[in-house]
Design a protein around this motif. Structure first.
Motif, PDB file in Angstrom:
ATOM      1  N   ALA A  15       0.835  -1.207   0.000  1.00 49.48           N
ATOM      2  CA  ALA A  15       0.000   0.000   0.000  1.00 49.48           C
ATOM      3  C   ALA A  15       0.867   1.254   0.000  1.00 49.48           C
ATOM      4  CB  ALA A  15      -0.921  -0.015   1.210  1.00 49.48           C
ATOM      5  N   LEU A  18       2.361   2.294  -3.325  1.00 50.74           N
ATOM      6  CA  LEU A  18       1.401   2.812  -4.311  1.00 50.74           C
ATOM      7  C   LEU A  18       0.614   3.991  -3.753  1.00 50.74           C
ATOM      8  CD1 LEU A  18       0.045  -0.658  -5.469  1.00 50.74           C
ATOM      9  CD2 LEU A  18       1.728   0.753  -6.660  1.00 50.74           C
ATOM     10  N   TYR A  19       1.218   4.734  -2.857  1.00 45.19           N
ATOM     11  CA  TYR A  19       0.518   5.739  -2.067  1.00 45.19           C
ATOM     12  C   TYR A  19      -0.238   6.746  -2.915  1.00 45.19           C
ATOM     13  CZ  TYR A  19      -0.320   9.538   1.177  1.00 45.19           C
ATOM     14  OH  TYR A  19      -0.916  10.507   1.919  1.00 45.19           O
ATOM     15  N   GLU A  21      -2.041   6.486  -5.383  1.00 40.79           N
ATOM     16  CA  GLU A  21      -3.356   6.048  -5.829  1.00 40.79           C
ATOM     17  C   GLU A  21      -4.289   5.720  -4.670  1.00 40.79           C
ATOM     18  OE1 GLU A  21      -4.186   6.169  -8.913  1.00 40.79           O
ATOM     19  OE2 GLU A  21      -2.199   6.633  -9.691  1.00 40.79           O
ATOM     20  N   PHE A  22      -3.842   5.990  -3.461  1.00 42.07           N
ATOM     21  CA  PHE A  22      -4.594   5.545  -2.297  1.00 42.07           C
ATOM     22  C   PHE A  22      -5.480   6.628  -1.709  1.00 42.07           C
ATOM     23  CE2 PHE A  22      -2.321   1.635  -2.012  1.00 42.07           C
ATOM     24  CZ  PHE A  22      -3.148   0.811  -1.259  1.00 42.07           C
ATOM     25  N   TYR A  67      -7.334   1.445  -2.541  1.00 46.62           N
ATOM     26  CA  TYR A  67      -6.528   1.669  -3.745  1.00 46.62           C
ATOM     27  C   TYR A  67      -7.429   1.679  -4.965  1.00 46.62           C
ATOM     28  CZ  TYR A  67      -3.075   1.137  -7.425  1.00 46.62           C
ATOM     29  OH  TYR A  67      -2.320   1.339  -8.555  1.00 46.62           O
ATOM     30  N   ASN A  68      -7.396   2.771  -5.721  1.00 43.26           N
ATOM     31  CA  ASN A  68      -8.207   2.927  -6.920  1.00 43.26           C
ATOM     32  C   ASN A  68      -7.370   2.589  -8.143  1.00 43.26           C
ATOM     33  OD1 ASN A  68     -10.627   4.120  -5.576  1.00 43.26           O
ATOM     34  ND2 ASN A  68      -9.151   5.706  -5.043  1.00 43.26           N
ATOM     35  N   ASN A  74     -11.437  -1.020  -7.603  1.00 37.97           N
ATOM     36  CA  ASN A  74     -10.767  -0.565  -6.395  1.00 37.97           C
ATOM     37  C   ASN A  74     -10.628  -1.737  -5.426  1.00 37.97           C
ATOM     38  OD1 ASN A  74     -12.892  -0.301  -4.018  1.00 37.97           O
ATOM     39  ND2 ASN A  74     -13.924   0.414  -5.878  1.00 37.97           N
ATOM     40  N   LYS A  76      -9.806  -2.555  -1.054  1.00 39.00           N
ATOM     41  CA  LYS A  76      -9.710  -1.985   0.279  1.00 39.00           C
ATOM     42  C   LYS A  76      -9.156  -3.016   1.251  1.00 39.00           C
ATOM     43  CE  LYS A  76     -12.323   0.286   3.994  1.00 39.00           C
ATOM     44  NZ  LYS A  76     -13.589   0.899   4.420  1.00 39.00           N
TER      45      LYS A  76
END
Length: 432
Positions: A15, A18-19, A21-22, A67-68, A74, A76
């Protein structure tokens, strides 16, 4: 705890990488409760478990990352930590005979919460993973989140077909059991279940909601060998019919239960709720009457007529002291709701509670000789205030006056007494 960290840490590291997109969400909830002459399992001054005069603080922390991937996909992952400080119960007090393991209503330490993969477009939403499944007024399908750990959370797949405000949803999955000492991926589920819930808006502020559900427990426990229960019914409501309002739900339950001696009996239960009243808009007040019925088991028949609350919440509907559930119940209610502004709501309610069948279970009591059906009367006043966009406050008190059922029961059971009961609740919630 080390095993839990090893499982969760890689997901959190992914996570972080990939911050950009979060998104994130979460909630911190603190609630103080104080009860006199009652607890969650027993009534009166001499409970077999817990304390008759109990005051404690509950904390619940939920943290989630979303995350999208794109406009349609998405994912979660979230965690929950629910604890009770200075409570009169221990985790072992919540050993559940139906599932033959601990299933705590209030405690769940560092537990995996909503964690799913989701696809959505204009007309279809598909969610697979751990999720809440809630509809309508939460009476039939609801998370039961007044309980600190949450009564119902599902490992399931759900498909939602939508057309504007109208929808029909289908789901299949299994409910998670709450054991503070075990991470949920390492122990079994409770009920397996399925359902269909529809929502058709036929005019502004009014809708019809058809309901189907299925509940299965095919693992032999301490109460029965197996259970297969089906439900069918509907809800209809109108929140503004020339200032009048109404809300009605009817559910029929049917199926089979196999007893421990392998005798198979038919399930034949009914659950009903109806309330209605008038909205005096000039004084910001609604006045109404309500009636709730749940059939109890008639000892003179072979069938099991006990209706349960399906997969719904019971924590705010049948008295705020939670002495009653949508099981073996007749509840006559008078209520008033005062809402002077969008931030404030105060509800005053009076309940008169009866058993449909006095010989059925109430709390932790089952007394086969009972004749009197009047549990007692309850008065509650609860207020909520939205302090800000993120902060909600709640304060409430309840007072229960014991009826003939309790006065008769104390002659048979030494762990029940007929003193009246009192409860106080104060809650702070921060959501982000």
């Amino acid at each position: 705890m080390k095993k839990v960290i090893k499982k969760v840490l890689p997901l959190l590291l992914l996570a972080s990488s990939l911050y950009a997109e979060f998104d994130y969400d979460g909630q911190v909830r603190l609630r103080y409760e104080s009860f006199d002459n009652m607890n969650e399992k027993y009534y009166g001054t001499k409970p077999a478990l817990g304390e008759a005069h109990d005051s404690y603080l509950m904390s619940r922390i939920q943290l989630g990352l979303i995350y999208n991937f794109n406009d349609n996909w998405n994912a979660k992952i979230s965690m929950q930590d629910a604890r009770v400080f200075d409570w009169g119960f221990s985790s072992d007090d919540w050993y559940n005979k139906e599932f033959e393991q601990v299933h705590s209503t209030q405690s769940d330490f560092f537990e995996l919460h909503e964690t799913f993969l989701q696809y959505k477009d204009k007309n279809v939403v598909v969610t697979a993973g751990r999720q809440k499944i809630t509809y309508g007024d939460l009476r039939v399908f609801g998370p039961g989140e007044w309980k600190n750990s949450g009564k119902w959370i599902w490992d399931a797949i759900k498909v939602s077909l939508r057309d504007g405000d109208n929808f029909v949803d289908f789901f299949y999955g299994a409910m998670m059991l709450h054991d503070p000492d075990q991470f949920s991926l390492n122990h079994r589920h409770g009920y397996y279940g399925a359902g269909m819930y529809g929502h058709y808006v036929y005019k502004k502020n009014a809708a019809i909601e058809p309901i189907l559900a299925y509940k299965l427990n095919d693992k032999r426990g301490g109460l029965y060998d197996s259970l297969e229960n089906y439900y069918a019914g509907a809800r209809a409501y109108d929140t503004d019919l020339y200032n009048w309002f109404y809300d009605m739900t009817y559910i029929k339950s049917f199926g089979d239960k196999t007893k421990l001696d392998y005798e198979k009996v038919s399930i034949n239960g009914v659950g009903i709720h109806a309330d209605g009243g008038y909205n005096f808009k000039s004084i910001d007040t609604k006045l109404g009457l309500g009636y709730t019925y749940a059939s109890g088991d008639d000892p003179n028949t072979k069938d099991d007529e006990t209706f349960d609350s399906v997969f719904g919440a019971s924590d705010k509907y049948y008295g705020r002291l939670n002495l009653m559930q949508w099981v073996n119940l007749k509840d006559y209610e008078l209520f008033a709701i005062y809402e002077p502004n969008k931030k404030t709501s105060i509800k005053l309610e009076y309940h008169k509670f009866y058993a449909d069948e006095p010989t059925n279970k109430w709390l932790s009591y089952t007394i086969s000789t009972m004749q009197d059906d009047h549990y007692g009367d309850e008065i509650d006043i609860f207020g909520t205030y939205k302090y800000s966009q993120n902060i909600d406050l709640l304060l409430g008190v309840g007072y229960f006056m014991s009826g003939g059922y309790i006065k008769e029961a104390m002659k048979t059971r030494s762990d029940i007494s007929d003193e009246n009961a009192f409860g106080l609740v104060a809650q702070f919630t921060y959501s982000f």
